[in-house]
Design a protein around this motif. Structure first.
Motif, PDB file in Angstrom:
ATOM      1  N   GLY A   5       0.822  -1.210   0.000  1.00  0.00           N
ATOM      2  CA  GLY A   5       0.000   0.000   0.000  1.00  0.00           C
ATOM      3  C   GLY A   5       0.851   1.253   0.000  1.00  0.00           C
ATOM      4  N   HIS A   8       2.161   1.811  -3.455  1.00  0.00           N
ATOM      5  CA  HIS A   8       1.097   2.354  -4.301  1.00  0.00           C
ATOM      6  C   HIS A   8       0.917   3.845  -4.032  1.00  0.00           C
ATOM      7  CE1 HIS A   8      -3.207   1.794  -6.049  1.00  0.00           C
ATOM      8  NE2 HIS A   8      -2.357   2.275  -6.931  1.00  0.00           N
ATOM      9  N   ALA A   9       0.925   4.225  -2.770  1.00  0.00           N
ATOM     10  CA  ALA A   9       0.794   5.634  -2.402  1.00  0.00           C
ATOM     11  C   ALA A   9       1.954   6.451  -2.965  1.00  0.00           C
ATOM     12  CB  ALA A   9       0.731   5.773  -0.887  1.00  0.00           C
ATOM     13  N   GLN A  12       1.498   6.834  -6.806  1.00  0.00           N
ATOM     14  CA  GLN A  12       0.420   7.780  -7.108  1.00  0.00           C
ATOM     15  C   GLN A  12       0.851   9.218  -6.829  1.00  0.00           C
ATOM     16  OE1 GLN A  12      -2.482   7.509  -8.520  1.00  0.00           O
ATOM     17  NE2 GLN A  12      -2.599   5.305  -8.752  1.00  0.00           N
ATOM     18  N   ALA A  22      -3.078  12.637  -5.246  1.00  0.00           N
ATOM     19  CA  ALA A  22      -2.887  11.196  -5.042  1.00  0.00           C
ATOM     20  C   ALA A  22      -3.951  10.643  -4.097  1.00  0.00           C
ATOM     21  CB  ALA A  22      -1.493  10.928  -4.497  1.00  0.00           C
ATOM     22  N   GLY A  23      -4.235  11.403  -3.029  1.00  0.00           N
ATOM     23  CA  GLY A  23      -5.268  10.971  -2.096  1.00  0.00           C
ATOM     24  C   GLY A  23      -6.636  10.893  -2.747  1.00  0.00           C
ATOM     25  N   LYS A  25      -7.280  10.237  -5.880  1.00  0.00           N
ATOM     26  CA  LYS A  25      -7.333   9.046  -6.735  1.00  0.00           C
ATOM     27  C   LYS A  25      -7.434   7.767  -5.916  1.00  0.00           C
ATOM     28  CE  LYS A  25      -4.883  10.990 -10.712  1.00  0.00           C
ATOM     29  NZ  LYS A  25      -3.703  10.869 -11.603  1.00  0.00           N
ATOM     30  N   LEU A  26      -6.812   7.775  -4.740  1.00  0.00           N
ATOM     31  CA  LEU A  26      -6.819   6.569  -3.897  1.00  0.00           C
ATOM     32  C   LEU A  26      -8.026   6.512  -2.973  1.00  0.00           C
ATOM     33  CD1 LEU A  26      -3.026   6.508  -2.943  1.00  0.00           C
ATOM     34  CD2 LEU A  26      -4.197   4.900  -4.458  1.00  0.00           C
ATOM     35  N   VAL A  33      -1.721   9.739   2.658  1.00  0.00           N
ATOM     36  CA  VAL A  33      -0.716   9.453   1.637  1.00  0.00           C
ATOM     37  C   VAL A  33       0.654   9.922   2.101  1.00  0.00           C
ATOM     38  CG1 VAL A  33       0.016   9.899  -0.742  1.00  0.00           C
ATOM     39  CG2 VAL A  33      -2.412   9.611  -0.221  1.00  0.00           C
TER      40      VAL A  33
END
Length: 294
Positions: A5, A8-9, A12, A22-23, A25-26, A33
């Motif tokens: 995770g 991934h953060a 992004q 990024a936050g 999108k997640l 993030v």
């Protein structure tokens, strides 16, 4: 899984150039993030980003680490895909970019969604040339020619432009017999929202382009109002023929000067070459190839 995770953060955040985007999108907060990336940095003992109040940029170590992370996540996605193939129906989120005229395809997209209800669609409509990989799209549908070695391409078909007006308009203003006569008509012109440029009608005679100074009666930046105004008798428009099939059939619009529009435009679906062709992407590509322009 916590480390995955964090990776991934990090990816992004690098792609988005900030924790807030990024936050979004997640589906988490920017703070979440930022903390995930900080824990990753602490674990690695290396700084991955230069931070300022306005933006973040990769450090040299961060840029090197980013490429490795992309490969790790790609392999994990491939592993998930292999497992999902054994579990039945395609599923997961599918992010697709379409041109603004893609609204014409909504009936077909709706049919795809009904056929594959477990696939969540995220559709982005824009005439700009999206960076498929950097912006995280699974696939894009685009018109015209696009050369990008990073992308696989499948041709969906072709369309032509048509110059059209209503019967009432032509009765009042006359039917142009030659392209040069268009300069005396009221024209409904499309302006590209991304560039601000006015559409140039693709007129030619024996392969030689014809440029006519058009009277811009109305300028629009979306297709539907252009067609509606033409049907209302306010002028002549140059639009994709696939957008006016019904109007031509029922007679609310009539095409003119067909012999002077010789070019065809390609419509394609494209996706990242390095991306494992997941079941959700495979069924989408096959479906649009078989149905989009049918």
């Amino acid at each position: 899984m916590d480390s995955l995770g964090a990776l991934h953060a990090f990816v992004q955040a690098a792609d988005a150039g900030g924790f807030t985007e990024a936050g979004r999108k997640l589906g988490v907060t920017a703070s979440a993030v930022s903390k995930a990336v900080q824990r990753l940095e602490d674990r690695l003992g290396a700084q991955l980003f230069h931070r300022s109040t306005r933006s973040i940029t990769l450090t040299a170590e961060g840029a090197m680490f980013l490429e490795r992370c992309r490969r790790i996540l790609c392999e994990f996605e491939a592993a998930e895909t292999e497992l999902s193939q054994t579990r039945g129906a395609p599923q997961g989120r599918l992010r697709v970019s379409l041109p603004s005229m893609g609204i014409l395809f909504m009936e077909k997209i709706a049919a795809f969604k009904r056929l594959y209800p477990q696939i969540g669609l995220e559709l982005d409509f824009s005439d700009r040339v999206a960076d498929v990989i950097d912006e995280g799209f699974d696939a894009v549908i685009r018109t015209g020619e696009h050369a990008d070695s990073r992308l696989m391409t499948r041709t969906l078909g072709y369309y032509r432009r048509a110059i059209v007006g209503s019967p009432d308009y032509f009765q009042a203003a006359g039917i142009p017999q030659e392209p040069e006569e268009l300069s005396g008509h009221s024209c409904l012109i499309f302006r590209f929202a991304t560039t601000g440029k006015l559409d140039r009608w693709p007129l030619s005679r024996k392969g030689e382009p014809i440029h006519v100074e058009l009277l811009n009666s109305v300028v629009v930046n979306t297709l539907d109002p252009q067609i509606c105004l033409a049907e209302s008798g306010l002028g002549i428009a140059c639009v994709p023929d696939l957008a006016i099939r019904h109007q031509l059939q029922v007679g609310s619009l009539k095409s003119v000067l067909d012999a002077y529009i010789e070019t065809r435009t390609k419509i394609s679906v494209m996706w990242p070459t390095s991306r494992h062709l997941s079941p959700k992407l495979r069924v989408f590509v096959d479906f649009v190839a078989d149905n989009l322009l049918a």
